[in-house]
Design a protein around this motif. Sequence first.
Motif, mmCIF file in Angstrom:
data_model
loop_
_atom_site.group_PDB
_atom_site.id
_atom_site.type_symbol
_atom_site.label_atom_id
_atom_site.label_comp_id
_atom_site.label_asym_id
_atom_site.label_seq_id
_atom_site.Cartn_x
_atom_site.Cartn_y
_atom_site.Cartn_z
ATOM 1 N N TRP A 232 0.814 -1.210 0.000
ATOM 2 C CA TRP A 232 0.000 0.000 0.000
ATOM 3 C C TRP A 232 0.854 1.269 0.000
ATOM 4 O O TRP A 232 0.332 2.383 -0.014
ATOM 5 N N GLY A 233 2.171 1.108 0.023
ATOM 6 C CA GLY A 233 3.047 2.273 0.051
ATOM 7 C C GLY A 233 3.288 2.811 1.439
ATOM 8 O O GLY A 233 3.731 3.953 1.600
ATOM 9 N N ILE A 234 3.023 2.013 2.461
ATOM 10 C CA ILE A 234 3.200 2.435 3.841
ATOM 11 C C ILE A 234 4.576 1.997 4.341
ATOM 12 O O ILE A 234 4.997 0.858 4.098
ATOM 13 N N ALA A 235 5.268 2.881 5.034
ATOM 14 C CA ALA A 235 6.582 2.551 5.602
ATOM 15 C C ALA A 235 6.370 1.688 6.830
ATOM 16 O O ALA A 235 6.259 2.193 7.956
ATOM 17 N N ALA A 236 6.293 0.375 6.631
ATOM 18 C CA ALA A 236 5.935 -0.549 7.704
ATOM 19 C C ALA A 236 7.097 -1.472 8.059
ATOM 20 O O ALA A 236 7.888 -1.860 7.193
ATOM 21 N N SER A 237 7.174 -1.821 9.331
ATOM 22 C CA SER A 237 8.131 -2.800 9.810
ATOM 23 C C SER A 237 7.437 -3.612 10.894
ATOM 24 O O SER A 237 6.344 -3.252 11.350
ATOM 25 N N GLY A 238 8.051 -4.726 11.301
ATOM 26 C CA GLY A 238 7.396 -5.562 12.297
ATOM 27 C C GLY A 238 8.378 -6.281 13.182
ATOM 28 O O GLY A 238 9.546 -6.451 12.834
ATOM 29 N N ARG A 239 7.894 -6.697 14.354
ATOM 30 C CA ARG A 239 8.714 -7.493 15.266
ATOM 31 C C ARG A 239 7.799 -8.234 16.241
ATOM 32 O O ARG A 239 6.628 -7.881 16.408
ATOM 33 N N THR A 240 8.359 -9.262 16.890
ATOM 34 C CA THR A 240 7.656 -10.024 17.916
ATOM 35 C C THR A 240 8.401 -9.856 19.229
ATOM 36 O O THR A 240 9.636 -9.916 19.261
ATOM 37 N N VAL A 241 7.646 -9.616 20.311
ATOM 38 C CA VAL A 241 8.263 -9.462 21.632
ATOM 39 C C VAL A 241 7.547 -10.372 22.625
ATOM 40 O O VAL A 241 6.377 -10.725 22.431
ATOM 41 N N LYS A 242 8.239 -10.736 23.679
ATOM 42 C CA LYS A 242 7.634 -11.525 24.747
ATOM 43 C C LYS A 242 6.773 -10.621 25.624
ATOM 44 O O LYS A 242 7.130 -9.470 25.883
ATOM 45 N N VAL A 243 5.649 -11.147 26.075
ATOM 46 C CA VAL A 243 4.782 -10.375 26.951
ATOM 47 C C VAL A 243 5.493 -10.117 28.275
ATOM 48 O O VAL A 243 6.205 -10.979 28.795
#
Length: 298
Positions: A232-243
């Motif tokens: 969609w042209g969005i500057a997106a990144s991701g990650r997973t963290v422990k609660v």
Amino acid sequence: MKTPGGAPTSNSGGSAMKRILVPLLGDEGDRPALDLAAALARRRGAHIDAMLFSRDATDMIPLVGEGFNAAMIDSIVQAAEAQASERATAARATYASWREAAGVSEDAAGSRPSATFSTVTGHLPYAVALPARAADLVVFSRGKGDSSQERSGLIEIAMLESGRPVLLAASDGGGEVGRRVLVGWNGSAEAARAVAMTMPLLSTADAVTVLVVDDGDVTVTPDDLVRTLTLWGIAASGRTVKVSKEGVASTLEAEAAADGADMVLLGAYSHSRVREFVMGGVTDDALAGSSIAMLLAR
């Protein structure tokens, strides 16, 4: 804004949210919601419906029970009408001073932000559902003032019955939101609908982080949603963290603060409402208070 690859995007204008509903109750909680709506409207040339919700005084009659004579009932109704009149006066004064300070016109022509004031008298909190369905976004402050319980009821009905996203201001009122957004992602249908409903906001953000909080019950990764947002042209990144030991909501808030995010997006009530009530849940924790604005959709 540019994508991670450097290509310019055109995520403005036609995709913007154009109609923002701000439910008012004639108390100190009205102004923070109006201020937050104005910040959004300035970026998008949106119209703000400042709508006072007033309880029908006759609704009090079924609540008085047995043992009340006609004179006592009349007195209760008159007291309710007097309170409604006081709230209406307060709401109109708040709206007028806010509009002057914000420089918002009542003329909806053109691309500049505009606003109007109106009153709805009906059965609360359910009266908010219908006007909310016609809006693009519903904005509330946290529960403040003498009407905090009524405001909480309006928030819940707006979330559960309107089919529209609900934006809650940060506990301190906060400022502009939507520049840096953290998406709480668990792969649920509610989270997916939340993202879909709020694409007009996400598509104008400077950065979006997709965060998966691993609480032992989540098997998804952020990768697929990051891919979609990037397309969609969005500057997106991701990650997973422990609660953290404080829970999912606190983990989301801490991660958002670390990212410099000004808003957290959540799918509301991913579990059944009964289970949320019995066991507690992320949505209820988010409603209780947050130093960062929360955007909830279901």
